[in-house]
Enzyme design. Structure first.
Site, PDB file in Angstrom:
ATOM      1  N   PRO A  11      26.194  31.398 -21.180  1.00 13.08           N
ATOM      2  CA  PRO A  11      25.610  31.749 -22.600  1.00 13.08           C
ATOM      3  C   PRO A  11      24.004  31.486 -22.763  1.00 13.08           C
ATOM      4  O   PRO A  11      23.326  30.583 -22.097  1.00 13.08           O
ATOM      5  CB  PRO A  11      26.394  30.458 -23.494  1.00 13.08           C
ATOM      6  CG  PRO A  11      26.635  29.492 -22.438  1.00 13.08           C
ATOM      7  CD  PRO A  11      26.879  30.154 -21.246  1.00 13.08           C
ATOM      8  N   ASN A  12      23.742  32.340 -23.734  1.00 14.30           N
ATOM      9  CA  ASN A  12      22.343  32.761 -24.151  1.00 14.30           C
ATOM     10  C   ASN A  12      21.339  33.041 -23.188  1.00 14.30           C
ATOM     11  O   ASN A  12      20.172  33.461 -23.472  1.00 14.30           O
ATOM     12  CB  ASN A  12      21.732  31.306 -24.796  1.00 14.30           C
ATOM     13  CG  ASN A  12      22.537  30.927 -25.898  1.00 14.30           C
ATOM     14  OD1 ASN A  12      22.899  31.678 -26.890  1.00 14.30           O
ATOM     15  ND2 ASN A  12      23.225  29.336 -25.745  1.00 14.30           N
ATOM     16  N   ARG A  48      13.682  33.890 -25.483  1.00 12.16           N
ATOM     17  CA  ARG A  48      14.135  32.415 -25.771  1.00 12.16           C
ATOM     18  C   ARG A  48      13.485  31.418 -25.361  1.00 12.16           C
ATOM     19  O   ARG A  48      13.309  31.429 -23.874  1.00 12.16           O
ATOM     20  CB  ARG A  48      15.708  32.474 -25.276  1.00 12.16           C
ATOM     21  CG  ARG A  48      16.425  31.292 -25.034  1.00 12.16           C
ATOM     22  CD  ARG A  48      17.582  31.023 -24.231  1.00 12.16           C
ATOM     23  NE  ARG A  48      18.228  29.940 -24.371  1.00 12.16           N
ATOM     24  CZ  ARG A  48      18.970  29.337 -23.553  1.00 12.16           C
ATOM     25  NH1 ARG A  48      19.330  30.034 -22.389  1.00 12.16           N
ATOM     26  NH2 ARG A  48      19.520  28.117 -23.742  1.00 12.16           N
ATOM     27  N   TYR A  90      11.681  28.841 -20.348  1.00  9.38           N
ATOM     28  CA  TYR A  90      12.710  29.557 -19.521  1.00  9.38           C
ATOM     29  C   TYR A  90      12.002  30.910 -18.915  1.00  9.38           C
ATOM     30  O   TYR A  90      12.327  31.562 -18.137  1.00  9.38           O
ATOM     31  CB  TYR A  90      13.790  29.990 -20.250  1.00  9.38           C
ATOM     32  CG  TYR A  90      14.939  28.902 -20.742  1.00  9.38           C
ATOM     33  CD1 TYR A  90      15.561  27.905 -19.540  1.00  9.38           C
ATOM     34  CD2 TYR A  90      15.181  28.695 -22.060  1.00  9.38           C
ATOM     35  CE1 TYR A  90      16.468  27.021 -19.887  1.00  9.38           C
ATOM     36  CE2 TYR A  90      15.892  27.540 -22.435  1.00  9.38           C
ATOM     37  CZ  TYR A  90      16.500  26.705 -21.286  1.00  9.38           C
ATOM     38  OH  TYR A  90      17.480  25.657 -21.765  1.00  9.38           O
ATOM     39  N   ASN A 103      24.733  30.184 -13.002  1.00  4.32           N
ATOM     40  CA  ASN A 103      24.208  29.247 -13.941  1.00  4.32           C
ATOM     41  C   ASN A 103      24.844  29.317 -15.202  1.00  4.32           C
ATOM     42  O   ASN A 103      25.115  29.980 -15.961  1.00  4.32           O
ATOM     43  CB  ASN A 103      22.780  30.152 -14.315  1.00  4.32           C
ATOM     44  CG  ASN A 103      21.837  29.179 -15.321  1.00  4.32           C
ATOM     45  OD1 ASN A 103      22.354  28.304 -15.744  1.00  4.32           O
ATOM     46  ND2 ASN A 103      20.663  29.441 -15.450  1.00  4.32           N
ATOM     47  N   ALA A 131      24.554  26.087 -20.866  1.00  2.00           N
ATOM     48  CA  ALA A 131      24.887  24.849 -21.871  1.00  2.00           C
ATOM     49  C   ALA A 131      26.277  24.193 -21.224  1.00  2.00           C
ATOM     50  O   ALA A 131      26.542  23.047 -21.268  1.00  2.00           O
ATOM     51  CB  ALA A 131      25.024  25.114 -23.044  1.00  2.00           C
ATOM     52  N   GLU A 133      25.136  26.182  -7.847  1.00  2.00           N
ATOM     53  CA  GLU A 133      24.516  26.177  -9.206  1.00  2.00           C
ATOM     54  C   GLU A 133      23.186  26.371  -9.530  1.00  2.00           C
ATOM     55  O   GLU A 133      22.422  25.639  -8.555  1.00  2.00           O
ATOM     56  CB  GLU A 133      25.028  24.511  -9.781  1.00  2.00           C
ATOM     57  CG  GLU A 133      24.788  24.325 -11.046  1.00  2.00           C
ATOM     58  CD  GLU A 133      24.763  22.895 -11.392  1.00  2.00           C
ATOM     59  OE1 GLU A 133      25.725  22.150 -10.821  1.00  2.00           O
ATOM     60  OE2 GLU A 133      24.351  22.319 -12.545  1.00  2.00           O
ATOM     61  N   HIS A 148      19.584  26.635 -12.259  1.00  2.00           N
ATOM     62  CA  HIS A 148      19.038  26.514 -13.390  1.00  2.00           C
ATOM     63  C   HIS A 148      17.498  26.878 -13.354  1.00  2.00           C
ATOM     64  O   HIS A 148      16.892  26.623 -12.280  1.00  2.00           O
ATOM     65  CB  HIS A 148      18.933  25.166 -13.865  1.00  2.00           C
ATOM     66  CG  HIS A 148      20.524  24.514 -13.920  1.00  2.00           C
ATOM     67  ND1 HIS A 148      21.364  25.011 -15.155  1.00  2.00           N
ATOM     68  CD2 HIS A 148      21.543  23.697 -13.055  1.00  2.00           C
ATOM     69  CE1 HIS A 148      22.359  24.290 -14.787  1.00  2.00           C
ATOM     70  NE2 HIS A 148      22.605  23.587 -13.722  1.00  2.00           N
ATOM     71  N   ARG A 174      14.832  17.143 -18.356  1.00  2.00           N
ATOM     72  CA  ARG A 174      14.898  17.312 -19.607  1.00  2.00           C
ATOM     73  C   ARG A 174      15.598  16.331 -20.591  1.00  2.00           C
ATOM     74  O   ARG A 174      15.751  14.946 -20.014  1.00  2.00           O
ATOM     75  CB  ARG A 174      15.577  18.607 -19.962  1.00  2.00           C
ATOM     76  CG  ARG A 174      14.593  19.718 -18.960  1.00  2.00           C
ATOM     77  CD  ARG A 174      14.845  21.151 -19.249  1.00  2.00           C
ATOM     78  NE  ARG A 174      15.133  21.418 -20.752  1.00  2.00           N
ATOM     79  CZ  ARG A 174      15.738  22.355 -21.246  1.00  2.00           C
ATOM     80  NH1 ARG A 174      16.517  23.294 -20.374  1.00  2.00           N
ATOM     81  NH2 ARG A 174      15.752  22.973 -22.417  1.00  2.00           N
TER      82      ARG A 174
HETATM   83  C1  DQA Z   1      19.893  26.102 -18.138  1.00  2.00           C
HETATM   84  C2  DQA Z   1      19.868  24.597 -18.584  1.00  2.00           C
HETATM   85  C3  DQA Z   1      20.644  24.421 -19.605  1.00  2.00           C
HETATM   86  O1  DQA Z   1      20.630  22.963 -20.028  1.00  2.00           O
HETATM   87  C4  DQA Z   1      20.714  25.030 -20.837  1.00  2.00           C
HETATM   88  O2  DQA Z   1      21.662  24.796 -21.677  1.00  2.00           O
HETATM   89  C5  DQA Z   1      20.571  26.732 -20.423  1.00  2.00           C
HETATM   90  C6  DQA Z   1      19.934  27.116 -19.200  1.00  2.00           C
HETATM   91  C7  DQA Z   1      18.550  26.674 -17.090  1.00  2.00           C
HETATM   92  O3  DQA Z   1      18.848  27.584 -16.628  1.00  2.00           O
HETATM   93  O4  DQA Z   1      17.428  25.718 -17.106  1.00  2.00           O
HETATM   94  O5  DQA Z   1      20.913  27.421 -21.444  1.00  2.00           O
HETATM   95  O6  DQA Z   1      21.000  26.215 -17.364  1.00  2.00           O
END
Ligand code: DQA
Length: 148
Positions: free
Chosen positions: A9-10, A17, A22, A72, A75, A96, A98, A105
């Site tokens: 998501p996002n 964003r 990011y 990825n 959240a 996984e 990120h 964080r």
């Molecule tokens: C993320 C880290 C997560 O905590 C966050 O909610 C994201 C992006 C990252 O790629 O750094 O949406 O997965």
């Protein structure tokens, strides 16, 4: 060899964003780099993005034709037992990734429900995390093939 790449998501908003965290690369730019690397490594990739937990579960359940998953979970990393269970259920190695270093964080981001069932985690290298994740996925899939 086919590898499935899932953006959670996002991540469709990458490039606009929270660019301080990011970066300024869009998801399309990251996907282009992934396609370039896949070509270089001689593997086929499918790239999917969803803002919905159940849809991500469905993607994982339907991943039987893939040799590994790069995900990825965004959240959902910190909340989703359903995505974790789907990874365990299909028994396909998952890497996984990120963009940010989740361990540096907020406290709620430092815990990953996915990490214990993932083959490994790449966190904190910006878009390069995906490239490292794809390399790791290919290498794990190759190692699994040799062991069979
Ligand atoms: C993320 C880290 C997560 O905590 C966050 O909610 C994201 C992006 C990252 O790629 O750094 O949406 O997965």
């Amino acid at each position: 060899m086919k590898i499935l790449i899932i953006h959670g998501p996002n991540l469709n908003l990458l490039g606009t964003r929270e660019t301080g965290i990011y970066g300024s690369k869009s998801i399309d730019e990251i996907n282009n780099s992934l396609n370039g690397l896949a070509k270089e490594l001689g593997v086929e990739i499918a790239i999917k993005q969803s803002n919905h937990e159940g849809e991500i579960v469905d993607m994982i359940q339907k991943s039987k034709n893939y040799r590994a998953i790069v995900i990825n979970p965004a959240a959902y990393t910190h909340t989703s037992i359903a995505i974790r269970d789907a990874i365990t259920a299909v028994n396909i190695p998952a890497v996984e990734v990120h963009l940010s270093n989740i361990h540096q964080r907020e406290e709620f981001r430092q815990k990953s429900l996915i990490a214990p069932v993932a083959a490994g985690q790449v966190s904190g290298f910006g878009p390069e995390s995906y490239m490292l994740g794809l390399r790791a996925a290919v290498s794990i899939a190759n190692a699994k093939k040799e062991a069979v």
